[in-house]
Design a protein around this motif. Structure first.
Motif, PDB file in Angstrom:
ATOM      1  N   CYS A 167      -0.435   8.897  -0.215  1.00  0.00           N
ATOM      2  CA  CYS A 167       0.974   9.160   0.054  1.00  0.00           C
ATOM      3  C   CYS A 167       1.785   7.916  -0.311  1.00  0.00           C
ATOM      4  N   LYS A 168       2.624   8.025  -1.333  1.00  0.00           N
ATOM      5  CA  LYS A 168       3.394   6.876  -1.820  1.00  0.00           C
ATOM      6  C   LYS A 168       4.885   7.151  -1.692  1.00  0.00           C
ATOM      7  N   LEU A 169       5.622   6.115  -1.328  1.00  0.00           N
ATOM      8  CA  LEU A 169       7.077   6.189  -1.271  1.00  0.00           C
ATOM      9  C   LEU A 169       7.605   5.856  -2.656  1.00  0.00           C
ATOM     10  N   LEU A 170       8.277   6.836  -3.274  1.00  0.00           N
ATOM     11  CA  LEU A 170       8.742   6.689  -4.644  1.00  0.00           C
ATOM     12  C   LEU A 170      10.188   6.234  -4.731  1.00  0.00           C
ATOM     13  N   ALA A 171      11.063   6.815  -3.878  1.00  0.00           N
ATOM     14  CA  ALA A 171      12.484   6.527  -4.015  1.00  0.00           C
ATOM     15  C   ALA A 171      13.202   6.593  -2.673  1.00  0.00           C
ATOM     16  N   VAL A 172      14.217   5.749  -2.545  1.00  0.00           N
ATOM     17  CA  VAL A 172      15.046   5.684  -1.340  1.00  0.00           C
ATOM     18  C   VAL A 172      16.494   5.616  -1.773  1.00  0.00           C
ATOM     19  N   GLN A 173      17.345   6.328  -1.065  1.00  0.00           N
ATOM     20  CA  GLN A 173      18.787   6.158  -1.238  1.00  0.00           C
ATOM     21  C   GLN A 173      19.385   6.075   0.142  1.00  0.00           C
ATOM     22  N   THR A 174      20.253   5.085   0.355  1.00  0.00           N
ATOM     23  CA  THR A 174      20.927   4.929   1.646  1.00  0.00           C
ATOM     24  C   THR A 174      22.428   4.929   1.432  1.00  0.00           C
ATOM     25  N   THR A 222       0.821  -1.216   0.000  1.00  0.00           N
ATOM     26  CA  THR A 222       0.000   0.000   0.000  1.00  0.00           C
ATOM     27  C   THR A 222       0.853   1.262   0.000  1.00  0.00           C
ATOM     28  N   LEU A 223       2.074   1.187   0.488  1.00  0.00           N
ATOM     29  CA  LEU A 223       2.933   2.364   0.627  1.00  0.00           C
ATOM     30  C   LEU A 223       3.776   2.658  -0.612  1.00  0.00           C
ATOM     31  N   LEU A 224       4.322   1.636  -1.231  1.00  0.00           N
ATOM     32  CA  LEU A 224       5.287   1.835  -2.308  1.00  0.00           C
ATOM     33  C   LEU A 224       4.611   2.225  -3.623  1.00  0.00           C
ATOM     34  N   ALA A 225       5.164   3.246  -4.271  1.00  0.00           N
ATOM     35  CA  ALA A 225       4.691   3.648  -5.596  1.00  0.00           C
ATOM     36  C   ALA A 225       5.047   2.557  -6.601  1.00  0.00           C
ATOM     37  N   ASP A 226       4.327   2.524  -7.691  1.00  0.00           N
ATOM     38  CA  ASP A 226       4.589   1.516  -8.733  1.00  0.00           C
ATOM     39  C   ASP A 226       6.027   1.605  -9.242  1.00  0.00           C
ATOM     40  N   ASP A 227       6.567   2.818  -9.339  1.00  0.00           N
ATOM     41  CA  ASP A 227       7.925   3.025  -9.858  1.00  0.00           C
ATOM     42  C   ASP A 227       8.967   3.125  -8.749  1.00  0.00           C
ATOM     43  N   TYR A 228       8.657   2.610  -7.560  1.00  0.00           N
ATOM     44  CA  TYR A 228       9.572   2.659  -6.417  1.00  0.00           C
ATOM     45  C   TYR A 228      10.962   2.130  -6.793  1.00  0.00           C
ATOM     46  N   VAL A 229      11.985   2.800  -6.261  1.00  0.00           N
ATOM     47  CA  VAL A 229      13.361   2.334  -6.450  1.00  0.00           C
ATOM     48  C   VAL A 229      14.153   2.636  -5.176  1.00  0.00           C
ATOM     49  N   TRP A 230      15.002   1.698  -4.792  1.00  0.00           N
ATOM     50  CA  TRP A 230      15.876   1.862  -3.628  1.00  0.00           C
ATOM     51  C   TRP A 230      17.305   1.654  -4.103  1.00  0.00           C
ATOM     52  N   ARG A 270      24.685   1.901  10.660  1.00  0.00           N
ATOM     53  CA  ARG A 270      24.024   3.194  10.547  1.00  0.00           C
ATOM     54  C   ARG A 270      24.084   3.660   9.103  1.00  0.00           C
ATOM     55  N   TYR A 271      22.972   4.221   8.646  1.00  0.00           N
ATOM     56  CA  TYR A 271      22.861   4.679   7.262  1.00  0.00           C
ATOM     57  C   TYR A 271      22.255   6.078   7.227  1.00  0.00           C
ATOM     58  N   GLN A 272      22.808   6.931   6.396  1.00  0.00           N
ATOM     59  CA  GLN A 272      22.146   8.186   6.061  1.00  0.00           C
ATOM     60  C   GLN A 272      21.126   7.827   4.988  1.00  0.00           C
ATOM     61  N   PHE A 273      19.911   8.343   5.086  1.00  0.00           N
ATOM     62  CA  PHE A 273      18.903   8.021   4.073  1.00  0.00           C
ATOM     63  C   PHE A 273      18.239   9.277   3.544  1.00  0.00           C
ATOM     64  N   MET A 274      17.724   9.144   2.338  1.00  0.00           N
ATOM     65  CA  MET A 274      16.817  10.110   1.730  1.00  0.00           C
ATOM     66  C   MET A 274      15.669   9.297   1.161  1.00  0.00           C
ATOM     67  N   ARG A 275      14.436   9.666   1.536  1.00  0.00           N
ATOM     68  CA  ARG A 275      13.255   8.971   1.047  1.00  0.00           C
ATOM     69  C   ARG A 275      12.297  10.013   0.461  1.00  0.00           C
ATOM     70  N   THR A 276      11.836   9.759  -0.730  1.00  0.00           N
ATOM     71  CA  THR A 276      10.982  10.692  -1.447  1.00  0.00           C
ATOM     72  C   THR A 276       9.550  10.178  -1.473  1.00  0.00           C
ATOM     73  N   TYR A 277       8.653  10.971  -0.886  1.00  0.00           N
ATOM     74  CA  TYR A 277       7.229  10.654  -0.852  1.00  0.00           C
ATOM     75  C   TYR A 277       6.486  11.605  -1.783  1.00  0.00           C
ATOM     76  N   VAL A 278       5.530  11.069  -2.524  1.00  0.00           N
ATOM     77  CA  VAL A 278       4.745  11.871  -3.456  1.00  0.00           C
ATOM     78  C   VAL A 278       3.253  11.603  -3.269  1.00  0.00           C
ATOM     79  N   ASN A 279       2.465  12.595  -3.645  1.00  0.00           N
ATOM     80  CA  ASN A 279       1.017  12.478  -3.620  1.00  0.00           C
ATOM     81  C   ASN A 279       0.584  11.855  -4.937  1.00  0.00           C
ATOM     82  N   VAL A 280       0.057  10.635  -4.882  1.00  0.00           N
ATOM     83  CA  VAL A 280      -0.420   9.935  -6.076  1.00  0.00           C
ATOM     84  C   VAL A 280      -1.924   9.731  -5.911  1.00  0.00           C
ATOM     85  N   ASP A 281      -2.698  10.514  -6.634  1.00  0.00           N
ATOM     86  CA  ASP A 281      -4.161  10.418  -6.574  1.00  0.00           C
ATOM     87  C   ASP A 281      -4.672  10.487  -5.137  1.00  0.00           C
ATOM     88  N   GLY A 282      -4.098  11.400  -4.355  1.00  0.00           N
ATOM     89  CA  GLY A 282      -4.538  11.601  -2.979  1.00  0.00           C
ATOM     90  C   GLY A 282      -3.956  10.618  -1.976  1.00  0.00           C
TER      91      GLY A 282
END
Length: 144
Positions: A133-140, A48-56, A119-131
């Protein structure tokens, strides 16, 4: 007047898609659920959380996972002792919010009694997809 109201109503989906899916504090809480889902292999939540184009993109680009490959890997998860985040900051522009912070994972050693921490530094990108909240991309990035 009726014509104006109909025009405004037609713009609502466009306007709704230009706002972040959640306020930063609520998104940080949802992001904590993401960490816990990774820890225990909660595939149902991740679907339910991950966008269709999710990438890590993992540390040093040594591994790149798609939505499908992450979900497949978590069908047989390595259950971590803990996964926590700290020093989380949110950066919002339009309908996109980037969270950055530090993730600490504690993984059990083979003896089942002791563990090691990473320990990891992370960046996670969340976007509004049709109302939603989807997780689109992660970099660690591994922190030494």
């Amino acid at each position: 007047m009726k014509k104006l109201l109909l025009s405004l109503a037609a713009l609502l989906p466009v306007l709704a898609s230009a706002v972040p899916c959640l306020p930063v504090a609520a998104l940080v809480e949802r992001d904590s659920r993401y960490e816990e889902a990774l820890r225990v292999g909660d595939v149902a939540f991740l679907k339910t959380l991950l966008a269709d184009d999710y990438v890590w993109v993992h540390s040093l680009g040594s591994q790149i996972e798609s939505r499908a490959s992450l979900l497949a890997r978590l069908e047989k998860p390595v259950v971590y002792k803990s996964r926590t985040t700290s020093d989380v900051h949110g950066h919002t522009q339009g309908d996109t919010t980037v969270l950055r912070g530090v993730s600490t994972t504690e993984q059990w050693n083979a003896d089942g009694v002791t563990w090691r921490a990473n320990r990891y530094q992370f960046m996670r990108t969340y976007v509004n997809v049709d109302g939603q909240c989807k997780l689109l991309a992660v970099q660690t990035m591994n922190l030494k």
